[in-house]
Motif scaffolding. Structure first.
Motif, PDB file in Angstrom:
ATOM      1  N   LEU A 178       5.604  -0.767  -1.682  1.00 55.83           N
ATOM      2  CA  LEU A 178       6.493  -1.157  -2.773  1.00 55.83           C
ATOM      3  C   LEU A 178       7.107   0.095  -3.387  1.00 55.83           C
ATOM      4  CD1 LEU A 178       4.891  -3.981  -4.981  1.00 55.83           C
ATOM      5  CD2 LEU A 178       6.780  -4.158  -3.357  1.00 55.83           C
ATOM      6  N   CYS A 227       9.081  -2.326   3.512  1.00 46.80           N
ATOM      7  CA  CYS A 227       9.183  -1.793   2.154  1.00 46.80           C
ATOM      8  C   CYS A 227      10.160  -2.648   1.356  1.00 46.80           C
ATOM      9  CB  CYS A 227       9.609  -0.332   2.160  1.00 46.80           C
ATOM     10  SG  CYS A 227      11.062   0.031   3.149  1.00 46.80           S
ATOM     11  N   SER A 272      11.854  -2.251 -11.600  1.00 43.44           N
ATOM     12  CA  SER A 272      10.671  -2.606 -12.386  1.00 43.44           C
ATOM     13  C   SER A 272      11.012  -3.140 -13.767  1.00 43.44           C
ATOM     14  CB  SER A 272       9.741  -1.400 -12.499  1.00 43.44           C
ATOM     15  OG  SER A 272      10.422  -0.292 -13.048  1.00 43.44           O
ATOM     16  N   LEU A 312       1.622  -7.029  -7.856  1.00 46.63           N
ATOM     17  CA  LEU A 312       0.748  -6.493  -6.808  1.00 46.63           C
ATOM     18  C   LEU A 312      -0.042  -7.612  -6.129  1.00 46.63           C
ATOM     19  CD1 LEU A 312      -0.722  -3.207  -8.358  1.00 46.63           C
ATOM     20  CD2 LEU A 312       1.217  -3.465  -6.824  1.00 46.63           C
ATOM     21  N   VAL A 344       2.099   2.154  -3.291  1.00 42.54           N
ATOM     22  CA  VAL A 344       3.225   2.040  -4.215  1.00 42.54           C
ATOM     23  C   VAL A 344       3.757   3.433  -4.507  1.00 42.54           C
ATOM     24  CG1 VAL A 344       4.006   1.299  -6.510  1.00 42.54           C
ATOM     25  CG2 VAL A 344       2.239  -0.020  -5.310  1.00 42.54           C
ATOM     26  N   LEU A 403      -1.036   5.490  -5.205  1.00 37.86           N
ATOM     27  CA  LEU A 403       0.088   5.442  -6.142  1.00 37.86           C
ATOM     28  C   LEU A 403       0.744   6.822  -6.183  1.00 37.86           C
ATOM     29  CD1 LEU A 403       1.766   4.166  -8.468  1.00 37.86           C
ATOM     30  CD2 LEU A 403      -0.068   4.868 -10.035  1.00 37.86           C
TER      31      LEU A 403
END
Length: 375
Positions: A6, A34, A39, A99, A107, A131
């Motif tokens: 992501l 992907c 966000s 998630l 991510v 992350l």
């Protein structure tokens, strides 16, 4: 089974989304699924409007206030209060649901807010995948530094040192450069493109103010048309339609001394426009700065948005990558000097060759592939 990554971005300016697309392009070449998620829009339309639209409006109309807010938000008192920030708490909750729905293997964020939110999940042991954070400026803000980030991709070793100074371990920092889409570096037939635009083969100045057309464009244009030397000018107004109208009206009411001048709004041809330009007059956004460095287009920076762009400008000046007009070194003097002594331009280009970070997006994709292979 294919790995899935992501990419969390945000529309606060154009740079975060452009960096996200560059990473997506290279991950796809590695046969990794992907998806780019804006966000802030995902979290809430209201949150997106407050943050994204608020950033654009304040940067355009109240830049000094934005700069003061940026400076205040980088203090310890604000940072320590983030645990109680209701927007961050809501963002964390919404991204946790994302998630669970998407079930990615890793991510990467090109904006600090979603990275901060997911770091909180990792702190609470509610997220167990890598992350990573991409910093899209040549400086850092306290919002970039989050406890549970597994790695930071930065534009230069100077930024690496800034993170180390903020107690980020050296092993977590990758000075790969800010990612740019590969097509941006496609070769351009400069003479043919100039001909297509109706321009001649002579000294060309590109004037722009980023994706939303910030900066005193008309003031700079007034200085440019007063230059007696034989130059041609390309003006890119971005998505700012009111600026496009203002510039068009300005040119109709001012003597342009028979200069060739082209005015356009948003364009997908920035690669070609930079390729035919001898220098660019612009504000120092992170992605614009990176594109100029990679294309080796000498920068003149007469304006900037206080905050991260002021710090980007310091990076440029300290590395010999740009010139900033001053009272006794005005724009006319700079352009005249560049034309009379091309070695001045070559010196800047040489510094750009020394500083440029090529294949950043590819290196990021390979890093993510490596870090998720055992998940």
């Amino acid at each position: 089974m294919k790995k899935k990554i992501l990419i969390l971005s945000a529309s606060t300016g154009g740079g975060h989304n452009r960096a996200a697309r560059a990473i997506e392009e290279e991950l796809s070449k590695l046969d990794i699924d992907c998806e780019i998620i804006d966000s802030l829009k995902f979290v809430s339309k209201v949150v997106d409007k407050v943050i994204s639209t608020g950033y654009e409006k304040s940067a355009l109309y109240t830049p000094k206030a934005y700069g003061q807010m940026y400076k205040f938000s980088d203090t310890d008192i604000v940072r320590k209060g983030m645990d109680k920030n209701l927007i961050l708490k809501y963002m964390t909750s919404r991204l946790e649901k994302l998630l669970k729905e998407k079930r990615p293997d890793g991510v990467i964020g090109t904006h600090p807010f979603p990275v901060m939110a997911l770091s909180k999940l990792k702190e609470k042991n509610e997220m167990h995948i890598p992350l990573y954070s991409v910093i899209t400026d040549y400086t850092i803000h306290s919002a970039h530094v989050a406890k549970e980030v597994d790695g930071y991709i930065v534009g230069d070793e100077y930024v690496k040192s800034l993170l180390e100074y903020s107690d980020v371990p050296n092993s977590k920092i990758y000075p790969y450069g800010i990612p740019i889409e590969r097509r941006f570096l496609d070769p351009v037939d400069s003479l043919a493109f100039k001909k297509d635009l109706g321009l001649n083969d002579k000294f060309t100045v590109l004037l722009m103010g980023g994706s939303f057309g910030a900066g005193n464009i008309t003031d700079v244009l007034k200085d440019l048309i007063s230059i007696k030397e034989n130059i041609q000018i390309i003006i890119v107004c971005g998505r700012n339609t009111s600026l496009l109208l203002k510039v068009t009206k300005f040119l109709k009411t001012h003597n342009v001394h028979e200069k060739e001048i082209i005015v356009m709004g948003f364009t997908e041809k920035m690669n070609a426009l930079m390729s035919i330009s001898d220098c660019i007059i612009t504000k120092p956004g992170g992605l614009t700065t990176t594109e100029c460095i990679l294309k080796e287009v000498p920068m003149i920076v007469p304006f900037y948005i206080p905050g991260q762009e002021k710090e980007n400008l310091a990076f440029l000046l300290n590395n010999g990558l740009a010139v900033k007009p001053e009272k006794n070194l005005n724009l006319e003097v700079i352009i005249k000097t560049f034309m009379a002594d091309p070695s001045k331009l070559e010196r800047i280009k040489a510094s750009m060759r020394f500083c440029k970070k090529e294949d950043s997006a590819r290196k990021i994709a390979l890093l993510l592939e490596e870090k998720t292979k055992n998940i």
